[in-house]
Design a protein around this motif. Structure first.
Motif, PDB file in Angstrom:
ATOM      1  N   PRO A 143       0.795  -1.231   0.000  1.00  0.00           N
ATOM      2  CA  PRO A 143       0.000   0.000   0.000  1.00  0.00           C
ATOM      3  C   PRO A 143       0.829   1.284   0.000  1.00  0.00           C
ATOM      4  N   ALA A 144       2.072   1.221   0.453  1.00  0.00           N
ATOM      5  CA  ALA A 144       2.881   2.429   0.629  1.00  0.00           C
ATOM      6  C   ALA A 144       3.625   2.771  -0.661  1.00  0.00           C
ATOM      7  N   VAL A 145       3.144   3.801  -1.348  1.00  0.00           N
ATOM      8  CA  VAL A 145       3.737   4.228  -2.616  1.00  0.00           C
ATOM      9  C   VAL A 145       3.746   5.741  -2.653  1.00  0.00           C
ATOM     10  N   THR A 146       4.808   6.314  -3.169  1.00  0.00           N
ATOM     11  CA  THR A 146       4.873   7.744  -3.434  1.00  0.00           C
ATOM     12  C   THR A 146       4.755   7.939  -4.936  1.00  0.00           C
ATOM     13  N   LYS A 147       3.926   8.892  -5.351  1.00  0.00           N
ATOM     14  CA  LYS A 147       3.702   9.135  -6.776  1.00  0.00           C
ATOM     15  C   LYS A 147       3.988  10.602  -7.073  1.00  0.00           C
ATOM     16  N   THR A 148       4.698  10.847  -8.160  1.00  0.00           N
ATOM     17  CA  THR A 148       4.995  12.224  -8.542  1.00  0.00           C
ATOM     18  C   THR A 148       4.959  12.369 -10.054  1.00  0.00           C
ATOM     19  N   ASP A 149       4.545  13.538 -10.520  1.00  0.00           N
ATOM     20  CA  ASP A 149       4.564  13.843 -11.945  1.00  0.00           C
ATOM     21  C   ASP A 149       6.000  14.159 -12.356  1.00  0.00           C
ATOM     22  N   VAL A 150       6.410  13.608 -13.479  1.00  0.00           N
ATOM     23  CA  VAL A 150       7.742  13.892 -14.015  1.00  0.00           C
ATOM     24  C   VAL A 150       7.626  14.090 -15.523  1.00  0.00           C
ATOM     25  N   VAL A 151       8.632  14.700 -16.105  1.00  0.00           N
ATOM     26  CA  VAL A 151       8.716  14.820 -17.559  1.00  0.00           C
ATOM     27  C   VAL A 151      10.099  14.383 -17.991  1.00  0.00           C
ATOM     28  N   GLY A 152      10.192  13.892 -19.199  1.00  0.00           N
ATOM     29  CA  GLY A 152      11.496  13.476 -19.695  1.00  0.00           C
ATOM     30  C   GLY A 152      11.372  12.792 -21.030  1.00  0.00           C
ATOM     31  N   ARG A 153      12.462  12.213 -21.446  1.00  0.00           N
ATOM     32  CA  ARG A 153      12.467  11.462 -22.691  1.00  0.00           C
ATOM     33  C   ARG A 153      13.423  10.297 -22.539  1.00  0.00           C
ATOM     34  N   GLY A 154      13.189   9.283 -23.331  1.00  0.00           N
ATOM     35  CA  GLY A 154      14.029   8.096 -23.303  1.00  0.00           C
ATOM     36  C   GLY A 154      14.788   7.956 -24.602  1.00  0.00           C
ATOM     37  N   LYS A 155      15.040   6.725 -24.963  1.00  0.00           N
ATOM     38  CA  LYS A 155      15.804   6.433 -26.176  1.00  0.00           C
ATOM     39  C   LYS A 155      15.150   7.006 -27.431  1.00  0.00           C
ATOM     40  N   GLN A 156      13.827   7.131 -27.392  1.00  0.00           N
ATOM     41  CA  GLN A 156      13.125   7.605 -28.574  1.00  0.00           C
ATOM     42  C   GLN A 156      13.287   9.116 -28.773  1.00  0.00           C
ATOM     43  N   ARG A 157      13.914   9.799 -27.826  1.00  0.00           N
ATOM     44  CA  ARG A 157      14.170  11.242 -27.906  1.00  0.00           C
ATOM     45  C   ARG A 157      12.882  12.048 -28.082  1.00  0.00           C
ATOM     46  N   GLY A 158      11.861  11.673 -27.346  1.00  0.00           N
ATOM     47  CA  GLY A 158      10.584  12.358 -27.461  1.00  0.00           C
ATOM     48  C   GLY A 158       9.771  11.773 -28.600  1.00  0.00           C
ATOM     49  N   ILE A 159       8.773  12.524 -29.039  1.00  0.00           N
ATOM     50  CA  ILE A 159       7.967  12.070 -30.175  1.00  0.00           C
ATOM     51  C   ILE A 159       7.794  13.215 -31.157  1.00  0.00           C
ATOM     52  N   LYS A 160       7.543  12.859 -32.397  1.00  0.00           N
ATOM     53  CA  LYS A 160       7.307  13.860 -33.424  1.00  0.00           C
ATOM     54  C   LYS A 160       5.900  13.656 -33.971  1.00  0.00           C
ATOM     55  N   VAL A 161       5.103  14.715 -33.937  1.00  0.00           N
ATOM     56  CA  VAL A 161       3.751  14.690 -34.470  1.00  0.00           C
ATOM     57  C   VAL A 161       3.685  15.763 -35.550  1.00  0.00           C
ATOM     58  N   GLY A 162       3.604  15.338 -36.790  1.00  0.00           N
ATOM     59  CA  GLY A 162       3.672  16.296 -37.890  1.00  0.00           C
ATOM     60  C   GLY A 162       5.039  16.942 -37.909  1.00  0.00           C
ATOM     61  N   ASN A 163       5.070  18.264 -37.877  1.00  0.00           N
ATOM     62  CA  ASN A 163       6.333  19.007 -37.860  1.00  0.00           C
ATOM     63  C   ASN A 163       6.774  19.389 -36.458  1.00  0.00           C
TER      64      ASN A 163
END
Length: 107
Positions: free
Chosen positions: A26-46
């Protein structure tokens, strides 16, 4: 003891937390994070999105519970889409744990 840090897609968090609770964690800490992995983010259109929204779950478990928790998180974090971006799990040793209110060392 081990600290497990799981960086997962936000839409998978509620399922993971429910499964952890049902399995006795039951004991979990949750936090919002941002980042990128091997895919270096995503590209949508331009447009390229370098920083993707993720959630980080942190929990500390006994050494013998580590494999069960890692499997549980992996199973429930996987989208099945066969693409990058489902997340990562990091496991590190925990040297000491203190309860702030009592000052008691728990290890």
């Amino acid at each position: 003891m081990k600290m497990i840090r799981a960086i997962v897609r936000p839409e998978r968090v509620s399922v993971i937390l429910e499964e952890l609770l049902d399995a006795g964690y039951p004991a979990v800490t949750k936090t919002d994070v941002v980042g990128r992995g091997k895919q270096r983010g995503i590209k949508v259109g331009n447009v390229r999105y370098d920083e993707l929204q993720k959630e980080m779950l942190l929990l500390v478990v006994e050494d013998e519970e580590k494999d069960e928790v890692v499997k549980l998180i992996s199973k429930n974090a996987k989208t099945g889409e066969g693409v990058y971006g489902d997340g990562k799990i990091f496991v590190t040793p925990v040297e000491d744990v203190y309860t702030i209110s009592s000052g008691v060392q728990e290890l």
